[in-house]
Design a protein around this motif. Structure first.
Motif, PDB file in Angstrom:
ATOM      1  N   ALA A 120      21.732 -15.555  10.611  1.00  0.00           N
ATOM      2  CA  ALA A 120      21.450 -15.516  12.054  1.00  0.00           C
ATOM      3  C   ALA A 120      22.223 -16.617  12.780  1.00  0.00           C
ATOM      4  O   ALA A 120      22.777 -16.404  13.863  1.00  0.00           O
ATOM      5  N   ALA A 121      22.275 -17.805  12.176  1.00  0.00           N
ATOM      6  CA  ALA A 121      22.932 -18.950  12.814  1.00  0.00           C
ATOM      7  C   ALA A 121      24.423 -18.684  12.989  1.00  0.00           C
ATOM      8  O   ALA A 121      24.992 -18.967  14.054  1.00  0.00           O
ATOM      9  N   THR A 122      25.090 -18.143  11.965  1.00  0.00           N
ATOM     10  CA  THR A 122      26.530 -17.896  12.079  1.00  0.00           C
ATOM     11  C   THR A 122      26.810 -16.835  13.146  1.00  0.00           C
ATOM     12  O   THR A 122      27.772 -16.946  13.897  1.00  0.00           O
ATOM     13  N   GLN A 123      25.953 -15.814  13.220  1.00  0.00           N
ATOM     14  CA  GLN A 123      26.118 -14.786  14.261  1.00  0.00           C
ATOM     15  C   GLN A 123      26.000 -15.403  15.652  1.00  0.00           C
ATOM     16  O   GLN A 123      26.792 -15.086  16.549  1.00  0.00           O
ATOM     17  N   ALA A 124      25.004 -16.267  15.825  1.00  0.00           N
ATOM     18  CA  ALA A 124      24.794 -16.875  17.144  1.00  0.00           C
ATOM     19  C   ALA A 124      25.987 -17.753  17.523  1.00  0.00           C
ATOM     20  O   ALA A 124      26.462 -17.719  18.663  1.00  0.00           O
ATOM     21  N   LEU A 125      26.481 -18.537  16.554  1.00  0.00           N
ATOM     22  CA  LEU A 125      27.637 -19.405  16.830  1.00  0.00           C
ATOM     23  C   LEU A 125      28.856 -18.568  17.178  1.00  0.00           C
ATOM     24  O   LEU A 125      29.570 -18.869  18.145  1.00  0.00           O
ATOM     25  N   ASP A 126      29.104 -17.499  16.399  1.00  0.00           N
ATOM     26  CA  ASP A 126      30.244 -16.610  16.674  1.00  0.00           C
ATOM     27  C   ASP A 126      30.159 -16.059  18.091  1.00  0.00           C
ATOM     28  O   ASP A 126      31.151 -16.021  18.820  1.00  0.00           O
ATOM     29  N   SER A 127      28.966 -15.616  18.469  1.00  0.00           N
ATOM     30  CA  SER A 127      28.834 -14.959  19.773  1.00  0.00           C
ATOM     31  C   SER A 127      29.049 -15.962  20.912  1.00  0.00           C
ATOM     32  O   SER A 127      29.445 -15.582  22.009  1.00  0.00           O
ATOM     33  N   ALA A 128      28.792 -17.241  20.638  1.00  0.00           N
ATOM     34  CA  ALA A 128      29.004 -18.262  21.670  1.00  0.00           C
ATOM     35  C   ALA A 128      30.429 -18.806  21.635  1.00  0.00           C
ATOM     36  O   ALA A 128      30.816 -19.593  22.499  1.00  0.00           O
ATOM     37  N   GLY A 129      31.187 -18.411  20.618  1.00  0.00           N
ATOM     38  CA  GLY A 129      32.537 -18.940  20.468  1.00  0.00           C
ATOM     39  C   GLY A 129      32.549 -20.392  20.015  1.00  0.00           C
ATOM     40  O   GLY A 129      33.446 -21.157  20.351  1.00  0.00           O
ATOM     41  N   LEU A 130      31.544 -20.772  19.249  1.00  0.00           N
ATOM     42  CA  LEU A 130      31.448 -22.154  18.758  1.00  0.00           C
ATOM     43  C   LEU A 130      31.426 -22.156  17.230  1.00  0.00           C
ATOM     44  O   LEU A 130      31.199 -21.119  16.598  1.00  0.00           O
ATOM     45  N   THR A 131      31.674 -23.333  16.645  1.00  0.00           N
ATOM     46  CA  THR A 131      31.463 -23.496  15.212  1.00  0.00           C
ATOM     47  C   THR A 131      30.388 -24.564  15.032  1.00  0.00           C
ATOM     48  O   THR A 131      30.015 -25.257  15.982  1.00  0.00           O
ATOM     49  N   LEU A 132      29.957 -24.692  13.791  1.00  0.00           N
ATOM     50  CA  LEU A 132      28.874 -25.645  13.521  1.00  0.00           C
ATOM     51  C   LEU A 132      29.252 -27.068  13.950  1.00  0.00           C
ATOM     52  O   LEU A 132      28.397 -27.838  14.377  1.00  0.00           O
ATOM     53  N   LYS A 133      30.539 -27.386  13.854  1.00  0.00           N
ATOM     54  CA  LYS A 133      30.999 -28.737  14.219  1.00  0.00           C
ATOM     55  C   LYS A 133      30.673 -29.063  15.678  1.00  0.00           C
ATOM     56  O   LYS A 133      30.511 -30.218  16.044  1.00  0.00           O
ATOM     57  N   ASP A 134      30.626 -28.029  16.528  1.00  0.00           N
ATOM     58  CA  ASP A 134      30.378 -28.259  17.958  1.00  0.00           C
ATOM     59  C   ASP A 134      28.921 -28.597  18.255  1.00  0.00           C
ATOM     60  O   ASP A 134      28.600 -29.078  19.339  1.00  0.00           O
ATOM     61  N   ILE A 135      28.046 -28.279  17.334  1.00  0.00           N
ATOM     62  CA  ILE A 135      26.602 -28.367  17.604  1.00  0.00           C
ATOM     63  C   ILE A 135      26.106 -29.813  17.491  1.00  0.00           C
ATOM     64  O   ILE A 135      26.393 -30.512  16.513  1.00  0.00           O
TER      65      ILE A 135
ATOM     66  N   THR B 281      22.827 -24.637  25.749  1.00  0.00           N
ATOM     67  CA  THR B 281      23.695 -25.760  26.139  1.00  0.00           C
ATOM     68  C   THR B 281      23.349 -26.252  27.540  1.00  0.00           C
ATOM     69  O   THR B 281      22.641 -25.579  28.290  1.00  0.00           O
ATOM     70  N   SER B 282      23.932 -27.382  27.884  1.00  0.00           N
ATOM     71  CA  SER B 282      23.810 -27.907  29.243  1.00  0.00           C
ATOM     72  C   SER B 282      24.702 -27.085  30.171  1.00  0.00           C
ATOM     73  O   SER B 282      25.573 -26.336  29.719  1.00  0.00           O
ATOM     74  N   GLU B 283      24.498 -27.228  31.471  1.00  0.00           N
ATOM     75  CA  GLU B 283      25.213 -26.402  32.442  1.00  0.00           C
ATOM     76  C   GLU B 283      26.739 -26.576  32.349  1.00  0.00           C
ATOM     77  O   GLU B 283      27.488 -25.591  32.344  1.00  0.00           O
ATOM     78  N   ASP B 284      27.213 -27.818  32.249  1.00  0.00           N
ATOM     79  CA  ASP B 284      28.663 -28.049  32.231  1.00  0.00           C
ATOM     80  C   ASP B 284      29.308 -27.366  31.033  1.00  0.00           C
ATOM     81  O   ASP B 284      30.365 -26.747  31.148  1.00  0.00           O
ATOM     82  N   VAL B 285      28.648 -27.433  29.866  1.00  0.00           N
ATOM     83  CA  VAL B 285      29.182 -26.778  28.667  1.00  0.00           C
ATOM     84  C   VAL B 285      29.145 -25.263  28.856  1.00  0.00           C
ATOM     85  O   VAL B 285      30.120 -24.559  28.566  1.00  0.00           O
ATOM     86  N   ALA B 286      28.049 -24.752  29.378  1.00  0.00           N
ATOM     87  CA  ALA B 286      27.886 -23.306  29.541  1.00  0.00           C
ATOM     88  C   ALA B 286      28.960 -22.737  30.461  1.00  0.00           C
ATOM     89  O   ALA B 286      29.527 -21.676  30.183  1.00  0.00           O
ATOM     90  N   ARG B 287      29.274 -23.453  31.524  1.00  0.00           N
ATOM     91  CA  ARG B 287      30.277 -22.974  32.487  1.00  0.00           C
ATOM     92  C   ARG B 287      31.647 -22.830  31.835  1.00  0.00           C
ATOM     93  O   ARG B 287      32.435 -21.977  32.214  1.00  0.00           O
ATOM     94  N   LYS B 288      31.926 -23.703  30.854  1.00  0.00           N
ATOM     95  CA  LYS B 288      33.221 -23.630  30.160  1.00  0.00           C
ATOM     96  C   LYS B 288      33.243 -22.477  29.165  1.00  0.00           C
ATOM     97  O   LYS B 288      34.297 -21.901  28.893  1.00  0.00           O
ATOM     98  N   LEU B 289      32.084 -22.157  28.598  1.00  0.00           N
ATOM     99  CA  LEU B 289      32.045 -21.159  27.519  1.00  0.00           C
ATOM    100  C   LEU B 289      31.979 -19.722  28.027  1.00  0.00           C
ATOM    101  O   LEU B 289      32.469 -18.818  27.372  1.00  0.00           O
ATOM    102  N   THR B 290      31.323 -19.507  29.144  1.00  0.00           N
ATOM    103  CA  THR B 290      31.086 -18.124  29.567  1.00  0.00           C
ATOM    104  C   THR B 290      30.951 -18.011  31.079  1.00  0.00           C
ATOM    105  O   THR B 290      30.542 -18.975  31.747  1.00  0.00           O
ATOM    106  N   ASP B 291      31.285 -16.837  31.581  1.00  0.00           N
ATOM    107  CA  ASP B 291      31.073 -16.562  33.010  1.00  0.00           C
ATOM    108  C   ASP B 291      29.657 -16.075  33.271  1.00  0.00           C
ATOM    109  O   ASP B 291      29.234 -15.995  34.418  1.00  0.00           O
ATOM    110  N   THR B 292      28.962 -15.689  32.209  1.00  0.00           N
ATOM    111  CA  THR B 292      27.627 -15.110  32.392  1.00  0.00           C
ATOM    112  C   THR B 292      26.575 -15.818  31.533  1.00  0.00           C
ATOM    113  O   THR B 292      25.977 -15.215  30.657  1.00  0.00           O
ATOM    114  N   PRO B 293      26.371 -17.103  31.790  1.00  0.00           N
ATOM    115  CA  PRO B 293      25.281 -17.764  31.051  1.00  0.00           C
ATOM    116  C   PRO B 293      23.927 -17.239  31.529  1.00  0.00           C
ATOM    117  O   PRO B 293      23.822 -16.719  32.647  1.00  0.00           O
ATOM    118  N   VAL B 294      22.932 -17.354  30.685  1.00  0.00           N
ATOM    119  CA  VAL B 294      21.561 -17.024  31.089  1.00  0.00           C
ATOM    120  C   VAL B 294      20.811 -18.350  31.207  1.00  0.00           C
ATOM    121  O   VAL B 294      20.847 -19.179  30.294  1.00  0.00           O
TER     122      VAL B 294
END
Lengths: 392, 177, 151
Positions: free
Chosen positions: A36-51, A226-239
């Motif tokens: 589940a964790a790897t799927q979530a990271l993939d979908s966010a475009g992150l790797t474990l190192k970013d967490i 994530t925090s707002e600043d990080v979310a804005r960089k990662l996606t146009d459609t954060p929830v």
């Protein structure tokens, strides 16, 4: 109720991952967590190192049969050498995990948090149901040799008496949720069934039949918050997480009314206040009320103030909570259809709202436009209420 | 799972497949406990042995707790006064169990429920009340019809010589009259 | 001031104690994805590990590597080293053992991680850094006890 909550950062959800929900999985609990964790990271475009931080949750250790389950699943959860927390409020854990993820980010402590719920119920024999014996008071309740379904049946009976609902009215929730689950790729028991099928299924503790209940399940679900600043960089459609709520009642469940879930109502009021929602029955577009039993969804719709006390069962009959209805509830298929790996099930509900608010739920997408959403979970002897309010 | 994701992971097994796995392990924990009832609940249990139901009163708000607690959770002060309460009340909710704690079918279904005791100080519509969770000696049909809910009941005690300061010193609640 | 005193005058004899347990009939543990491979390896008299992108082989194999990617199954060959050990004189119930058991934490020379297992080494000769090898049983079922001991 006046929650004194002070936030530093706005909090977003930017990714979600899920395993299949299974009656018994080959995977160990830590492998389920990793999947589940790897799927979530993939979908966010992150790797474990970013967490930065990891928040996990899992219900009683007696299901997996491993003590210190938080430590046991820590590596699969990606928590090694990082600040990692396990939270636990019984069945309420599922929504309490993203609640805890929220305060990790909102406080400014972490910017990117991996949030994970895991449950493997299948190891306990003769039946995982038996493990529930140990949540009863050892002196005043356990000598009566209770089965956990007793307490649900008592609450359901009370709801029926107080609200004038019949078993067939309540069974409609099971019919709706199992049907919704037909479109969920993780679902364990999706089905097209009728009210008669529910009423004719094995009678366990009157008024509860087998198809009134969610199944024993193994599975894991993860989110990236994530925090707002990080979310804005990662996606146009954060929830966005607009509000969280969590409160507890005492363990003396048989000294309470039961027909109305006050444990949830307190938590809901806290979350709505934080989210600036004054009329949830008008403002919420889609909901994932916690549905381990069919009546429990009705109970929680009322506790969340999406319907007046004793009115949810009437609205179900009108199709009000269907996917194409006025206020769709459990569009995922809920615990009744997708399955109930306890701590993971609540996270599944939050993941569903994340996909709904991004219009990514595919066949499960509700018909109406969605802006605000709410999920809840409940735990222990009618005690723990956990709530999260999201928006897009 | 959204449309952009690959296949959902997870390998589900049938029971027979699980039992034929190489490397499958079984274990049976054998943990034994002695649960202390603590001073307050102990006195309540010793009261049951004498055929009495004892509650404890909060000096600040006046609530009488049954089962008794050492403290009032609302005022957060120690409860002070012991009160013997009536052995009568009404059925708040009741159900018919067809399965055991281990989820096996019972030969004879049993009725269990909550009894709201006739303890003074609680108003009718108050959310909390003094009461007990126990077996109820009535026809299961009355639960299904709904007649059981609200029915007046009283304690049926076990014979005095069989009582041993346990919640089981009460055999069940039975209808009055 | 409120009266904050609890009743402290009770005697131990006044406390009711209810015996209980926290049992299930049994727990059944599935070995997992690479765990199943590991178990099959033991049945074949081999110790399997997991090769990761960093080139290291981890024992026992856990499906996922420290970098969170999925590893590949690889056999571990060669000697093992005693990292640390302990000598056990009593069983779980506190009964004195006729012959003390030596338990070691053992790491493969060619791999990472390690196993905990029995050491068949005279107590006077046991030492950290000692080189040992696994000895397999004749009849194997696919669990960790297929290794009789290291010697």
């Amino acid at each position: 109720m006046r929650p004194n909550i002070f936030m530093k950062d706005r909090v977003a959800i930017v990714g979600a991952g899920i395993t299949k929900f299974m009656r018994r999985s080959l995977e160990t609990p830590r492998e389920l967590a990793w999947e589940a964790a790897t799927q979530a990271l993939d979908s966010a475009g992150l790797t474990l190192k970013d967490i930065d931080c990891v928040v996990t949750g899992s219900a009683p250790d007696t299901f997996d049969g491993v003590h210190f389950k938080g430590e046991y699943i820590a590596d699969g959860s990606g928590g090694i050498s990082k600040p990692i927390t396990r939270v636990y409020v019984g069945g309420g854990t599922g929504v309490f995990i993203p609640d805890a993820g929220f305060w990790h980010v909102a406080s400014g402590l972490c910017k990117k948090v991996l949030v994970l719920g895991e449950e493997k119920m299948s190891p306990a024999h003769p039946h995982p149901q038996y493990v529930f014996k140990y949540i009863w008071d050892p002196i005043l309740e356990r000598p009566l040799e209770p089965n956990l379904i007793w307490i649900f049946a008592m609450e359901m009976r009370r709801y029926m008496t107080k609200c004038g609902a019949q078993k067939e009215d309540i069974a409609l929730v099971s019919v709706k949720n199992k049907r919704n689950a037909l479109d969920h790729p993780s679902a364990l028991i999706p089905a097209n069934i009728t009210v008669e099928d529910v009423l004719n299924s094995e009678l366990l503790v009157w008024p509860v039949n087998l198809l009134d209940i969610s199944p024993v399940t193994d599975g894991a679900v993860a989110l990236v918050m994530t925090s707002e600043d990080v979310a804005r960089k990662l996606t146009d459609t954060p929830v966005w997480v607009d509000g969280i709520g969590f409160t507890l009642e005492n363990q003396h469940w048989y000294n309470r009314e039961l027909s109305f879930p006050r444990y949830l109502n307190y938590a809901a009021r806290m979350a709505y206040k934080m989210a600036g929602i004054e009329r949830p029955w008008k403002e919420i577009d889609v909901a994932e009320p916690y549905d381990p039993f069919d009546y429990k969804e009705l109970h929680h719709i009322e506790g969340l103030m999406l319907a007046r006390p004793c009115e949810a069962w009437k609205l179900v009959k009108e199709g009000y909570f269907n996917r194409d209805g006025e206020l769709p509830t459990s569009p995922s298929g809920g615990l009744l259809g997708v399955g109930n790996p306890i701590a993971a099930a609540g996270v599944m509900k939050v993941a569903e709202l994340y996909w709904q608010l991004r219009y990514e739920a595919g066949k499960r997408q509700v018909k109406k436009a969605v802006h605000k959403a709410v999920a809840n979970a409940w735990g222990d002897l009618m005690q723990a209420g956990t709530v999260i309010v999201l928006s897009n | 799972m959204n449309h952009s994701m690959k296949e959902v992971p997870g390998i589900g097994l049938k029971s027979s497949e699980m039992y034929s796995l190489i490397g499958l392990l079984e274990d049976r924990p054998k943990a034994r406990y002695d649960f202390s009832a603590g001073p307050t609940v102990s006195k309540f249990l010793l009261g049951l042995k004498e055929g009495k139901i004892l509650g404890k009163k909060c000096p600040r708000c006046g609530r009488i707790f049954v089962p008794p607690r050492s403290y009032c959770e609302w005022c957060h002060v120690a409860t002070s006064e012991w009160v013997e309460v009536p052995q009568t009340g009404i059925i708040h909710t009741a159900v018919v169990s067809y399965i055991s704690a281990k989820r096996q079918r019972l030969e004879k279904p049993e009725v269990v429920g909550i009894v709201r005791l006739d303890v003074p100080g609680y108003k009718d519509k108050e959310y909390e009340f003094a009461g007990l969770f126990h077996r109820i000696c009535i026809d299961p049909k009355l639960v299904v019809t709904g007649e059981a809910i609200g029915m007046r009941v009283k304690v049926r005690w076990k014979p005095k010589e069989e009582r041993k300061a346990s919640i089981l010193d009460i055999e069940c609640f039975e209808p009055i009259g | 001031m409120m009266d904050m005193s609890f009743e402290k005058k009770g005697r131990l004899e006044d406390i009711v104690v209810w015996p209980g347990d926290q049992e299930v009939d049994k727990f059944v543990y599935t070995p997992g994805i690479h765990g199943t491979e590991f178990a099959k390896g033991l049945k074949d008299g081999k110790i399997l590990g997991m090769k990761c992108k960093d080139g290291k082989v981890y024992v026992p194999p856990l499906t996922f590597c420290p970098d969170f990617s999925k590893g590949e199954i690889a056999e571990i060959e060669g000697d093992w080293v005693v990292i640390t050990y302990t000598i056990v004189y009593e069983d779980m119930y506190g009964n004195f053992l006729e012959k003390p058991k030596v338990i070691g934490f053992l790491k493969p020379v060619n791999g990472e991680g390690g196993l905990i297992h029995y050491l068949n080494v005279p107590i006077e000769k046991i030492n950290i850094g000692l080189t040992v090898r696994p000895v397999f049983k004749e009849e194997r079922v696919g669990n960790i006890n297929d290794i009789k001991y290291f010697e």
